[in-house]
Design a protein around this motif. Structure first.
Motif, mmCIF file in Angstrom:
data_model
loop_
_atom_site.group_PDB
_atom_site.id
_atom_site.type_symbol
_atom_site.label_atom_id
_atom_site.label_comp_id
_atom_site.label_asym_id
_atom_site.label_seq_id
_atom_site.Cartn_x
_atom_site.Cartn_y
_atom_site.Cartn_z
ATOM 1 N N ILE A 149 -96.618 62.855 -74.472
ATOM 2 C CA ILE A 149 -96.251 64.240 -74.780
ATOM 3 C C ILE A 149 -97.147 65.225 -74.029
ATOM 4 O O ILE A 149 -96.710 66.299 -73.601
ATOM 5 N N LYS A 150 -98.415 64.871 -73.840
ATOM 6 C CA LYS A 150 -99.390 65.775 -73.229
ATOM 7 C C LYS A 150 -99.429 65.693 -71.704
ATOM 8 O O LYS A 150 -100.303 66.285 -71.066
ATOM 9 N N GLN A 151 -98.495 64.974 -71.100
ATOM 10 C CA GLN A 151 -98.455 64.891 -69.641
ATOM 11 C C GLN A 151 -98.224 66.269 -69.029
ATOM 12 O O GLN A 151 -97.445 67.073 -69.547
ATOM 13 N N GLN A 178 -93.716 66.347 -67.740
ATOM 14 C CA GLN A 178 -93.181 65.563 -68.837
ATOM 15 C C GLN A 178 -91.952 64.743 -68.426
ATOM 16 O O GLN A 178 -91.195 65.138 -67.536
ATOM 17 N N ILE A 227 -88.603 66.702 -74.830
ATOM 18 C CA ILE A 227 -88.416 65.293 -74.471
ATOM 19 C C ILE A 227 -87.425 64.643 -75.439
ATOM 20 O O ILE A 227 -87.518 64.818 -76.658
#
Length: 269
Positions: free
Chosen positions: A29-31, A34, A64
């Motif tokens: 999620i923190k990419q 995304q 996402i």
């Protein structure tokens, strides 16, 4: 040629991972770039993993897409295959339920793939690794990895790899009959037919830094892991990656490594 925007499906097999799966999901999620979707396949968990992920998805408000599939326990290869069959992205990135990505992992790999559309399959390093040389092989920032080299050492670790979805049509899926060293089997088949490259950057944290073998999970069963590796050597010989004499050398080399691992594990205790 690849398009300017590449969508990514992240495939995560999960079995009794309630202690780690949320950290794994958060790392995706923190990419900074995304993925399109996260496909999670619960492989018959007997703990609270499935319910935990259900709740996480219900409370997630971001862009996402999540796909959660449940199957009777059939092993990690079956779970990965089921996830990959459901993937809709241009690229498939594999991740395990007890590993985590650095926040720039996808961004760095997508940058490489955009700049080198001939690369079909891209791995990275993990846990702070950086390769300069292995035996007579010199490593650059981007280093092609052949099926032959993989018979000597598995340079690709599952949670680091990302590849074109077309590989599934051209090479197929994981061998569901092989429970140990199954990823090595798949990498050899893929790299026999495709352009595979190692990005010499550490972008993944695996197993919270636990030893690579003999600690927990499938890799703790050294005897079965060795059987899996020897099966992979036979595969390389059958595919014509190596000839008979090199195959026999590889078998002896593998057995020496196996004995070394046993000694290391005993000294650890």
């Amino acid at each position: 040629m690849m398009s300017d925007f590449l969508s990514v499906s992240v495939v995560i097999p999960m079995y009794n991972a309630e202690k780690t799966i949320l950290k794994t999901l958060e790392s995706v999620i923190k990419q900074t770039v995304q993925p399109l979707e996260i496909v999670i396949v619960d492989d018959g968990s007997t703990d609270g993993s499935y319910q935990l992920v259900q709740s996480y998805i219900a409370n997630y408000k971001g862009p996402i897409r999540f796909v959660l599939h449940q199957q009777p326990n059939a092993g990690v290869s079956k779970a990965r295959n089921e996830g990959m069959k459901r993937a809709q992205g241009d690229l498939i990135a594999l991740l395990d339920a007890d590993d985590r990505w650095q926040t720039e992992k996808l961004a760095r790999q997508l940058e490489v793939l955009q700049g080198h559309p001939d690369i079909d399959f891209l791995g990275s390093n993990r846990n702070g690794e950086h390769w300069q040389r292995w035996l007579f092989k010199k490593f650059e920032h981007l280093t092609p990895i052949s099926a032959r080299l993989l018979l000597y050492k598995t340079f690709f670790v599952t949670p680091t790899v990302i590849f074109k979805r077309s590989i599934l049509t051209e090479t197929g899926y994981f061998d569901e009959s092989q429970r140990y060293a199954e990823e090595g089997n798949y990498w050899i088949r893929v790299c026999h037919d495709h352009h595979c490259v190692l990005l010499n950057e550490s972008l993944v944290i695996t197993g919270d830094g636990k030893p690579d073998f003999g600690f927990s999970g499938l890799s703790s069963n050294l005897k079965e892991m060795e059987k899996g590796e020897l099966k992979n050597m036979r595969l390389g010989y059958k595919l014509g990656v190596v000839g008979l004499f090199e195959y026999l050398f590889l078998v002896i080399y593998s057995l020496i490594k196996y004995i070394r691992r046993i000694v290391i594990v005993k000294l650890r205790k």
